[in-house]
Scaffold this active site. Structure first.
Site, PDB file in Angstrom:
ATOM      1  N   HIS A 137       1.063  -0.678  -0.326  1.00 35.87           N
ATOM      2  CA  HIS A 137       0.127   0.145   0.268  1.00 35.87           C
ATOM      3  C   HIS A 137       0.817   0.695   0.036  1.00 35.87           C
ATOM      4  O   HIS A 137       0.275   1.996  -0.318  1.00 35.87           O
ATOM      5  CB  HIS A 137      -0.793  -0.146   0.667  1.00 35.87           C
ATOM      6  CG  HIS A 137       0.253  -0.092   2.698  1.00 35.87           C
ATOM      7  ND1 HIS A 137       0.050  -0.432   3.023  1.00 35.87           N
ATOM      8  CD2 HIS A 137      -0.017   1.854   2.989  1.00 35.87           C
ATOM      9  CE1 HIS A 137       1.806   0.117   4.164  1.00 35.87           C
ATOM     10  NE2 HIS A 137       1.307   1.607   4.421  1.00 35.87           N
TER      11      HIS A 137
HETATM   12  C1  UD1 Z   1      -2.301   5.822   5.838  1.00 37.71           C
HETATM   13  C2  UD1 Z   1      -0.955   5.821   6.424  1.00 37.71           C
HETATM   14  C3  UD1 Z   1      -0.170   4.857   6.209  1.00 37.71           C
HETATM   15  C4  UD1 Z   1      -0.413   3.668   6.786  1.00 37.71           C
HETATM   16  C5  UD1 Z   1      -1.555   3.365   6.212  1.00 37.71           C
HETATM   17  C6  UD1 Z   1      -2.344   2.395   6.893  1.00 37.71           C
HETATM   18  C7  UD1 Z   1      -0.855   8.315   6.135  1.00 37.71           C
HETATM   19  C8  UD1 Z   1       0.011   9.653   5.360  1.00 37.71           C
HETATM   20  N1  UD1 Z   1      -0.759   7.285   5.576  1.00 37.71           N
HETATM   21  O1  UD1 Z   1      -1.833   5.530   4.253  1.00 37.71           O
HETATM   22  O2  UD1 Z   1       0.830   5.906   7.077  1.00 37.71           O
HETATM   23  O3  UD1 Z   1       1.022   3.061   6.615  1.00 37.71           O
HETATM   24  O4  UD1 Z   1      -2.639   4.079   6.418  1.00 37.71           O
HETATM   25  O5  UD1 Z   1      -3.112   1.624   6.332  1.00 37.71           O
HETATM   26  O6  UD1 Z   1      -1.393   9.019   6.593  1.00 37.71           O
HETATM   27  N2  UD1 Z   1      -8.942   4.779   0.181  1.00 37.71           N
HETATM   28  C9  UD1 Z   1     -10.083   4.338   0.505  1.00 37.71           C
HETATM   29  N3  UD1 Z   1     -11.453   3.851   1.632  1.00 37.71           N
HETATM   30  C10 UD1 Z   1     -11.033   4.416   3.281  1.00 37.71           C
HETATM   31  C11 UD1 Z   1      -9.267   4.823   2.995  1.00 37.71           C
HETATM   32  C12 UD1 Z   1      -8.539   5.645   1.588  1.00 37.71           C
HETATM   33  O7  UD1 Z   1     -10.389   3.817  -0.026  1.00 37.71           O
HETATM   34  O8  UD1 Z   1     -11.157   4.499   3.649  1.00 37.71           O
HETATM   35  C13 UD1 Z   1      -8.582   5.048  -0.510  1.00 37.71           C
HETATM   36  C14 UD1 Z   1      -8.059   6.716  -1.248  1.00 37.71           C
HETATM   37  O9  UD1 Z   1      -8.255   6.353  -2.167  1.00 37.71           O
HETATM   38  C15 UD1 Z   1      -7.534   7.347  -0.728  1.00 37.71           C
HETATM   39  C16 UD1 Z   1      -5.816   6.491  -0.566  1.00 37.71           C
HETATM   40  O10 UD1 Z   1      -6.819   5.294  -0.486  1.00 37.71           O
HETATM   41  O11 UD1 Z   1      -7.029   8.463  -1.594  1.00 37.71           O
HETATM   42  C17 UD1 Z   1      -5.303   6.526   0.409  1.00 37.71           C
HETATM   43  O12 UD1 Z   1      -5.035   6.639   1.595  1.00 37.71           O
HETATM   44  P1  UD1 Z   1      -4.883   7.772   2.605  1.00 37.71           P
HETATM   45  O13 UD1 Z   1      -5.467   7.674   4.112  1.00 37.71           O
HETATM   46  O14 UD1 Z   1      -4.437   9.263   2.764  1.00 37.71           O
HETATM   47  O15 UD1 Z   1      -3.044   7.034   2.989  1.00 37.71           O
HETATM   48  P2  UD1 Z   1      -3.275   5.203   3.202  1.00 37.71           P
HETATM   49  O16 UD1 Z   1      -2.740   4.839   1.931  1.00 37.71           O
HETATM   50  O17 UD1 Z   1      -4.536   4.403   3.616  1.00 37.71           O
END
Ligand code: UD1
Length: 353
Positions: A205
Protein backbone atom coordinates in the site's frame (compact mmCIF):
# COMPACT_ATOMS: atom_id res chain seq x y z
CA UNK A 1 -7.07 12.31 34.31
CA UNK A 2 -8.87 12.99 31.07
CA UNK A 3 -7.11 11.40 28.07
CA UNK A 4 -8.02 12.20 24.47
CA UNK A 5 -6.80 9.78 21.78
CA UNK A 6 -6.79 10.77 18.11
CA UNK A 7 -6.83 7.92 15.57
CA UNK A 8 -7.80 7.68 11.91
CA UNK A 9 -6.07 4.83 10.05
CA UNK A 10 -6.23 1.06 10.36
CA UNK A 11 -2.99 0.43 12.32
CA UNK A 12 -4.00 3.12 14.81
CA UNK A 13 -7.19 1.27 15.70
CA UNK A 14 -5.10 -1.81 16.53
CA UNK A 15 -2.81 0.29 18.76
CA UNK A 16 -5.80 1.99 20.37
CA UNK A 17 -7.31 -1.32 21.56
CA UNK A 18 -4.81 -2.04 24.39
CA UNK A 19 -4.61 1.66 25.33
CA UNK A 20 -8.41 1.84 25.69
CA UNK A 21 -8.34 -1.28 27.86
CA UNK A 22 -5.48 -0.03 30.07
CA UNK A 23 -7.14 3.40 30.42
CA UNK A 24 -10.41 1.77 31.52
CA UNK A 25 -8.60 -0.45 34.04
CA UNK A 26 -6.88 2.61 35.53
CA UNK A 27 -10.17 4.54 35.77
CA UNK A 28 -8.96 7.14 33.25
CA UNK A 29 -11.62 9.11 31.38
CA UNK A 30 -10.91 8.43 27.70
CA UNK A 31 -12.26 10.46 24.78
CA UNK A 32 -11.69 8.77 21.39
CA UNK A 33 -11.58 10.98 18.30
CA UNK A 34 -11.72 9.27 14.87
CA UNK A 35 -10.55 11.62 12.11
CA UNK A 36 -12.21 9.55 9.36
CA UNK A 37 -8.94 9.16 7.38
CA UNK A 38 -9.95 5.51 6.88
CA UNK A 39 -13.70 5.12 6.38
CA UNK A 40 -14.25 1.79 4.54
CA UNK A 41 -15.81 -0.64 7.06
CA UNK A 42 -13.05 -3.20 6.33
CA UNK A 43 -10.38 -0.64 7.25
CA UNK A 44 -12.18 0.82 10.27
CA UNK A 45 -15.41 -0.56 11.80
CA UNK A 46 -14.28 -4.20 11.87
CA UNK A 47 -11.40 -3.31 14.19
CA UNK A 48 -13.61 -1.45 16.66
CA UNK A 49 -16.02 -4.40 16.76
CA UNK A 50 -13.49 -7.19 16.84
CA UNK A 51 -11.07 -5.62 19.33
CA UNK A 52 -13.92 -4.33 21.57
CA UNK A 53 -12.83 -0.72 21.26
CA UNK A 54 -15.41 1.77 22.57
CA UNK A 55 -17.13 3.68 19.77
CA UNK A 56 -15.45 7.02 19.01
CA UNK A 57 -16.83 9.93 21.01
CA UNK A 58 -16.26 12.19 18.01
CA UNK A 59 -15.99 11.30 14.30
CA UNK A 60 -14.58 14.06 12.10
CA UNK A 61 -15.45 12.36 8.79
CA UNK A 62 -12.48 13.93 7.01
CA UNK A 63 -11.97 11.17 4.38
CA UNK A 64 -9.37 11.02 1.61
CA UNK A 65 -7.54 13.85 -0.14
CA UNK A 66 -4.08 15.17 -0.94
CA UNK A 67 -1.77 15.40 2.09
CA UNK A 68 -2.39 19.13 2.52
CA UNK A 69 -6.16 18.95 2.08
CA UNK A 70 -6.54 15.93 4.36
CA UNK A 71 -4.19 17.19 7.10
CA UNK A 72 -5.61 20.69 6.94
CA UNK A 73 -9.20 19.49 7.27
CA UNK A 74 -8.23 17.51 10.36
CA UNK A 75 -6.38 20.46 11.92
CA UNK A 76 -9.32 22.78 11.51
CA UNK A 77 -11.78 20.30 12.99
CA UNK A 78 -9.51 19.21 15.86
CA UNK A 79 -9.04 22.71 17.27
CA UNK A 80 -12.72 22.85 18.20
CA UNK A 81 -12.83 19.27 19.53
CA UNK A 82 -9.80 19.71 21.81
CA UNK A 83 -11.08 23.00 23.14
CA UNK A 84 -14.49 21.48 23.87
CA UNK A 85 -13.11 18.42 25.71
CA UNK A 86 -10.17 20.18 27.41
CA UNK A 87 -8.09 17.00 28.02
CA UNK A 88 -5.11 16.60 30.39
CA UNK A 89 -3.29 14.66 27.66
CA UNK A 90 -3.71 14.22 23.91
CA UNK A 91 -2.31 10.88 22.75
CA UNK A 92 -1.28 10.48 19.10
CA UNK A 93 -0.34 7.21 17.44
CA UNK A 94 2.29 6.27 14.86
CA UNK A 95 3.01 8.25 11.71
CA UNK A 96 -0.08 9.04 9.66
CA UNK A 97 -1.55 12.37 8.61
CA UNK A 98 -3.98 11.99 11.54
CA UNK A 99 -0.98 11.83 13.90
CA UNK A 100 0.72 15.01 12.76
CA UNK A 101 -2.57 16.94 12.54
CA UNK A 102 -3.48 16.04 16.13
CA UNK A 103 0.01 16.82 17.45
CA UNK A 104 0.03 20.25 15.77
CA UNK A 105 -3.47 21.15 16.90
CA UNK A 106 -2.72 20.10 20.51
CA UNK A 107 0.67 21.78 20.90
CA UNK A 108 -0.58 25.09 19.49
CA UNK A 109 -3.55 25.09 21.86
CA UNK A 110 -1.15 24.29 24.76
CA UNK A 111 -2.56 20.85 25.44
CA UNK A 112 0.07 18.34 26.52
CA UNK A 113 0.64 15.82 23.74
CA UNK A 114 2.23 12.36 23.98
CA UNK A 115 3.46 10.40 20.96
CA UNK A 116 3.04 6.65 20.99
CA UNK A 117 5.56 4.87 18.73
CA UNK A 118 7.98 7.81 18.87
CA UNK A 119 11.55 7.67 17.55
CA UNK A 120 11.06 5.41 14.52
CA UNK A 121 13.08 6.52 11.54
CA UNK A 122 13.45 5.25 7.97
CA UNK A 123 15.78 8.17 7.09
CA UNK A 124 13.90 8.24 3.78
CA UNK A 125 12.74 11.83 3.41
CA UNK A 126 10.45 10.98 0.50
CA UNK A 127 8.06 9.05 2.77
CA UNK A 128 5.04 10.96 4.12
CA UNK A 129 5.29 8.83 7.26
CA UNK A 130 8.86 10.06 7.87
CA UNK A 131 7.72 13.71 7.70
CA UNK A 132 4.84 12.93 10.03
CA UNK A 133 6.88 11.11 12.67
CA UNK A 134 9.78 13.59 12.79
CA UNK A 135 7.42 16.59 13.06
CA UNK A 136 5.29 14.85 15.69
CA UNK A 137 8.29 13.87 17.83
CA UNK A 138 9.57 17.42 17.88
CA UNK A 139 6.14 18.87 18.70
CA UNK A 140 5.26 16.42 21.49
CA UNK A 141 5.80 16.89 25.24
CA UNK A 142 6.20 13.20 26.03
CA UNK A 143 7.72 10.61 23.68
CA UNK A 144 6.90 6.94 24.11
CA UNK A 145 9.35 4.96 21.93
CA UNK A 146 8.73 1.22 21.56
CA UNK A 147 12.38 0.15 21.49
CA UNK A 148 15.92 1.09 22.52
CA UNK A 149 16.77 1.78 18.85
CA UNK A 150 13.92 4.31 18.68
CA UNK A 151 15.17 5.90 21.92
CA UNK A 152 18.66 6.21 20.40
CA UNK A 153 17.18 8.16 17.45
CA UNK A 154 15.40 10.53 19.84
CA UNK A 155 18.60 10.93 21.88
CA UNK A 156 20.52 11.83 18.71
CA UNK A 157 17.91 14.54 18.04
CA UNK A 158 18.20 16.00 21.56
CA UNK A 159 14.86 14.60 22.76
CA UNK A 160 16.03 12.03 25.36
CA UNK A 161 14.79 14.04 28.37
CA UNK A 162 11.18 13.77 27.10
CA UNK A 163 11.38 10.06 26.25
CA UNK A 164 10.37 6.84 28.05
CA UNK A 165 10.71 3.39 26.42
CA UNK A 166 7.40 1.59 26.97
CA UNK A 167 7.57 -1.38 24.56
CA UNK A 168 5.30 -1.90 21.57
CA UNK A 169 1.54 -1.87 22.03
CA UNK A 170 1.16 -3.99 18.86
CA UNK A 171 2.82 -6.81 20.77
CA UNK A 172 0.17 -6.35 23.51
CA UNK A 173 -2.68 -6.94 21.04
CA UNK A 174 -0.92 -9.73 19.20
CA UNK A 175 -0.20 -11.74 22.34
CA UNK A 176 -3.86 -11.37 23.37
CA UNK A 177 -5.26 -12.88 20.16
CA UNK A 178 -2.43 -15.20 19.09
CA UNK A 179 -3.44 -18.29 21.00
CA UNK A 180 -7.10 -18.06 19.99
CA UNK A 181 -6.09 -17.51 16.34
CA UNK A 182 -3.77 -20.53 16.41
CA UNK A 183 -6.58 -22.79 17.68
CA UNK A 184 -9.20 -22.21 15.00
CA UNK A 185 -9.13 -22.96 11.27
CA UNK A 186 -8.41 -19.94 9.10
CA UNK A 187 -11.49 -18.90 7.09
CA UNK A 188 -9.10 -17.67 4.43
CA UNK A 189 -7.59 -21.12 3.95
CA UNK A 190 -11.03 -22.71 3.73
CA UNK A 191 -12.49 -20.16 1.33
CA UNK A 192 -9.48 -20.34 -1.03
CA UNK A 193 -8.83 -24.10 -0.55
CA UNK A 194 -5.27 -23.44 0.56
CA UNK A 195 -3.07 -25.74 2.62
CA UNK A 196 -1.37 -24.68 5.84
CA UNK A 197 2.12 -23.55 4.76
CA UNK A 198 1.16 -23.75 1.08
CA UNK A 199 0.93 -20.04 0.25
CA UNK A 200 2.52 -16.63 0.81
CA UNK A 201 0.59 -13.71 2.29
CA UNK A 202 1.20 -10.30 0.70
CA UNK A 203 0.14 -6.69 1.24
CA UNK A 204 1.14 -3.56 -0.67
CA UNK A 205 0.00 0.00 0.00
CA UNK A 206 2.97 2.42 0.24
CA UNK A 207 2.82 5.29 -2.25
CA UNK A 208 6.39 4.54 -3.37
CA UNK A 209 5.23 1.10 -4.55
CA UNK A 210 1.67 1.77 -5.70
CA UNK A 211 1.76 5.18 -7.35
CA UNK A 212 4.50 4.57 -9.96
CA UNK A 213 3.14 2.40 -12.82
CA UNK A 214 6.51 0.80 -13.72
CA UNK A 215 7.27 0.03 -10.08
CA UNK A 216 3.82 -1.45 -9.41
CA UNK A 217 3.99 -3.54 -12.61
CA UNK A 218 7.37 -4.96 -11.56
CA UNK A 219 6.15 -5.92 -8.09
CA UNK A 220 2.94 -7.50 -9.44
CA UNK A 221 5.02 -9.39 -11.99
CA UNK A 222 7.32 -10.63 -9.19
CA UNK A 223 4.44 -11.72 -6.95
CA UNK A 224 2.62 -13.47 -9.79
CA UNK A 225 5.57 -15.74 -10.60
CA UNK A 226 6.56 -17.20 -7.22
CA UNK A 227 6.72 -20.90 -6.33
CA UNK A 228 3.39 -20.91 -4.42
CA UNK A 229 0.06 -19.08 -4.53
CA UNK A 230 0.30 -15.53 -3.15
CA UNK A 231 -2.77 -14.18 -1.36
CA UNK A 232 -2.66 -10.41 -1.86
CA UNK A 233 -4.74 -8.56 0.74
CA UNK A 234 -5.51 -5.53 -1.37
CA UNK A 235 -5.73 -2.06 0.20
CA UNK A 236 -8.15 0.30 -1.64
CA UNK A 237 -5.19 2.44 -2.76
CA UNK A 238 -3.65 -0.58 -4.50
CA UNK A 239 -6.93 -1.51 -6.23
CA UNK A 240 -7.43 2.08 -7.39
CA UNK A 241 -3.89 2.45 -8.72
CA UNK A 242 -3.82 -0.97 -10.44
CA UNK A 243 -7.11 -0.11 -12.20
CA UNK A 244 -5.78 3.33 -13.19
CA UNK A 245 -2.61 1.83 -14.70
CA UNK A 246 -4.38 -1.16 -16.31
CA UNK A 247 -2.46 -3.69 -14.19
CA UNK A 248 -4.26 -7.01 -13.61
CA UNK A 249 -3.85 -8.23 -10.00
CA UNK A 250 -5.51 -11.64 -10.63
CA UNK A 251 -2.66 -13.08 -12.62
CA UNK A 252 -0.28 -16.06 -12.34
CA UNK A 253 0.18 -17.18 -8.74
CA UNK A 254 -1.44 -13.97 -7.42
CA UNK A 255 -4.84 -14.17 -5.70
CA UNK A 256 -6.25 -10.73 -4.79
CA UNK A 257 -8.44 -10.76 -1.67
CA UNK A 258 -10.16 -8.10 0.41
CA UNK A 259 -8.42 -6.91 3.61
CA UNK A 260 -8.88 -9.13 6.68
CA UNK A 261 -9.97 -8.32 10.21
CA UNK A 262 -7.33 -8.57 12.91
CA UNK A 263 -7.60 -12.12 14.24
CA UNK A 264 -8.17 -13.55 10.76
CA UNK A 265 -5.04 -11.71 9.60
CA UNK A 266 -3.02 -13.17 12.47
CA UNK A 267 -4.35 -16.66 11.68
CA UNK A 268 -3.43 -16.18 8.01
CA UNK A 269 0.12 -15.06 8.86
CA UNK A 270 0.57 -18.11 11.08
CA UNK A 271 -0.71 -20.43 8.33
CA UNK A 272 1.44 -18.89 5.59
CA UNK A 273 4.86 -19.96 4.33
CA UNK A 274 5.99 -16.35 4.57
CA UNK A 275 4.87 -12.73 4.34
CA UNK A 276 5.66 -10.24 1.56
CA UNK A 277 4.74 -6.68 2.52
CA UNK A 278 5.53 -2.99 2.65
CA UNK A 279 3.54 -2.53 5.88
CA UNK A 280 5.42 -1.72 9.08
CA UNK A 281 2.91 -3.47 11.32
CA UNK A 282 2.94 -6.69 9.30
CA UNK A 283 6.75 -6.91 9.37
CA UNK A 284 6.57 -6.88 13.14
CA UNK A 285 3.59 -9.22 13.38
CA UNK A 286 5.41 -11.77 11.18
CA UNK A 287 8.47 -11.50 13.44
CA UNK A 288 6.44 -11.85 16.65
CA UNK A 289 4.77 -14.96 15.17
CA UNK A 290 8.17 -16.18 13.88
CA UNK A 291 7.12 -16.29 10.22
CA UNK A 292 9.74 -15.06 7.72
CA UNK A 293 9.05 -11.70 6.09
CA UNK A 294 10.24 -10.19 2.82
CA UNK A 295 9.84 -6.41 2.87
CA UNK A 296 9.31 -4.66 -0.47
CA UNK A 297 11.18 -1.49 0.46
CA UNK A 298 14.73 -0.17 0.43
CA UNK A 299 14.76 0.38 4.20
CA UNK A 300 12.70 -0.37 7.29
CA UNK A 301 12.06 1.32 10.62
CA UNK A 302 11.85 -2.09 12.30
CA UNK A 303 15.55 -2.92 12.07
CA UNK A 304 15.39 -5.52 14.86
CA UNK A 305 13.45 -7.86 12.55
CA UNK A 306 16.31 -7.68 10.02
CA UNK A 307 19.11 -8.01 12.61
CA UNK A 308 17.48 -11.15 14.04
CA UNK A 309 17.21 -12.71 10.56
CA UNK A 310 13.39 -12.82 10.26
CA UNK A 311 13.07 -10.06 7.68
CA UNK A 312 14.91 -9.13 4.47
CA UNK A 313 14.60 -6.09 2.19
CA UNK A 314 13.83 -6.89 -1.45
CA UNK A 315 12.80 -4.62 -4.29
CA UNK A 316 13.68 -6.43 -7.55
CA UNK A 317 11.96 -9.51 -8.95
CA UNK A 318 15.08 -11.62 -8.20
CA UNK A 319 15.36 -10.31 -4.62
CA UNK A 320 11.68 -10.99 -3.89
CA UNK A 321 11.90 -14.55 -5.28
CA UNK A 322 15.10 -15.17 -3.26
CA UNK A 323 13.57 -13.60 -0.15
CA UNK A 324 10.53 -15.88 0.03
CA UNK A 325 12.49 -19.08 -0.66
CA UNK A 326 15.39 -18.40 1.74
CA UNK A 327 15.85 -20.87 4.61
CA UNK A 328 13.99 -20.06 7.82
CA UNK A 329 16.27 -18.34 10.37
CA UNK A 330 17.43 -19.79 13.67
CA UNK A 331 14.90 -19.72 16.52
CA UNK A 332 15.32 -16.80 18.91
CA UNK A 333 13.92 -15.77 22.29
CA UNK A 334 14.76 -12.12 21.64
CA UNK A 335 11.92 -9.77 22.56
CA UNK A 336 12.88 -6.33 21.21
CA UNK A 337 9.22 -5.24 21.15
CA UNK A 338 8.56 -5.77 24.83
CA UNK A 339 6.58 -8.10 27.03
CA UNK A 340 3.02 -7.38 25.91
CA UNK A 341 2.36 -4.83 28.70
CA UNK A 342 3.30 -1.61 26.91
CA UNK A 343 -0.16 -0.03 27.22
CA UNK A 344 -0.10 -0.24 31.03
CA UNK A 345 3.25 1.59 30.98
CA UNK A 346 1.82 4.26 28.68
CA UNK A 347 -1.06 5.00 31.04
CA UNK A 348 1.31 5.00 34.07
CA UNK A 349 3.63 7.46 32.30
CA UNK A 350 0.72 9.78 31.47
CA UNK A 351 -0.54 9.66 35.07
CA UNK A 352 2.92 10.55 36.39
CA UNK A 353 3.61 13.52 34.07
C1 UD1 B 1 -2.28 5.63 5.54
C2 UD1 B 1 -1.01 6.19 6.18
C3 UD1 B 1 0.05 5.11 6.23
C4 UD1 B 1 -0.46 3.86 6.91
C5 UD1 B 1 -1.74 3.41 6.21
C6 UD1 B 1 -2.32 2.20 6.91
C7 UD1 B 1 -0.59 8.59 5.78
C8 UD1 B 1 0.21 9.57 5.00
N1 UD1 B 1 -0.47 7.30 5.39
O1 UD1 B 1 -1.97 5.29 4.19
O2 UD1 B 1 1.15 5.61 6.98
O3 UD1 B 1 0.52 2.86 6.81
O4 UD1 B 1 -2.69 4.49 6.25
O5 UD1 B 1 -3.26 1.55 6.11
O6 UD1 B 1 -1.28 8.95 6.69
N2 UD1 B 1 -9.00 4.81 0.65
C9 UD1 B 1 -10.21 4.17 0.53
N3 UD1 B 1 -10.91 3.91 1.68
C10 UD1 B 1 -10.46 4.25 2.92
C11 UD1 B 1 -9.23 4.92 3.02
C12 UD1 B 1 -8.50 5.18 1.88
O7 UD1 B 1 -10.66 3.85 -0.54
O8 UD1 B 1 -11.15 3.97 3.92
C13 UD1 B 1 -8.23 5.06 -0.57
C14 UD1 B 1 -8.45 6.43 -1.18
O9 UD1 B 1 -8.34 6.31 -2.56
C15 UD1 B 1 -7.28 7.22 -0.65
C16 UD1 B 1 -6.18 6.17 -0.61
O10 UD1 B 1 -6.83 4.96 -0.26
O11 UD1 B 1 -6.95 8.33 -1.42
C17 UD1 B 1 -5.08 6.47 0.36
O12 UD1 B 1 -5.62 6.65 1.67
P1 UD1 B 1 -4.82 7.54 2.75
O13 UD1 B 1 -5.57 7.58 4.01
O14 UD1 B 1 -4.44 8.86 2.13
O15 UD1 B 1 -3.44 6.78 2.95
P2 UD1 B 1 -3.10 5.23 3.09
O16 UD1 B 1 -2.46 4.81 1.82
O17 UD1 B 1 -4.27 4.43 3.58
Amino acid sequence: MKLLSVVGARPQFVKLAPIARAAAEAGVEHIIVHTGQHYDPLLSDVFFEELSIPAPTVHLGVGSGSHGVQTGAMLGALDAVLTEHNPDWVLVYGDTNSTVAAALSAVKLHYKVAHLEAGLRSFNRRMPEEHNRVLTDHAADLLLPPTEVALAHLTAEGLADRSIVVGDVMADVLYQVRDAAAGGPSQLLESLSLEHGGFYLATLHRADNTDDPARLAEIVDSLSSLDRPVVLLAHPRLIAKAAEFGIDLATGTLIPHQPLGYSELIAAVMASAGVVTDSGGLQKEAFLLRVPCTTVRTETEWVETIDLGWNVLATSREQIAAGVTRPWPAATDAAPYGDGHAATRVIAALLQH
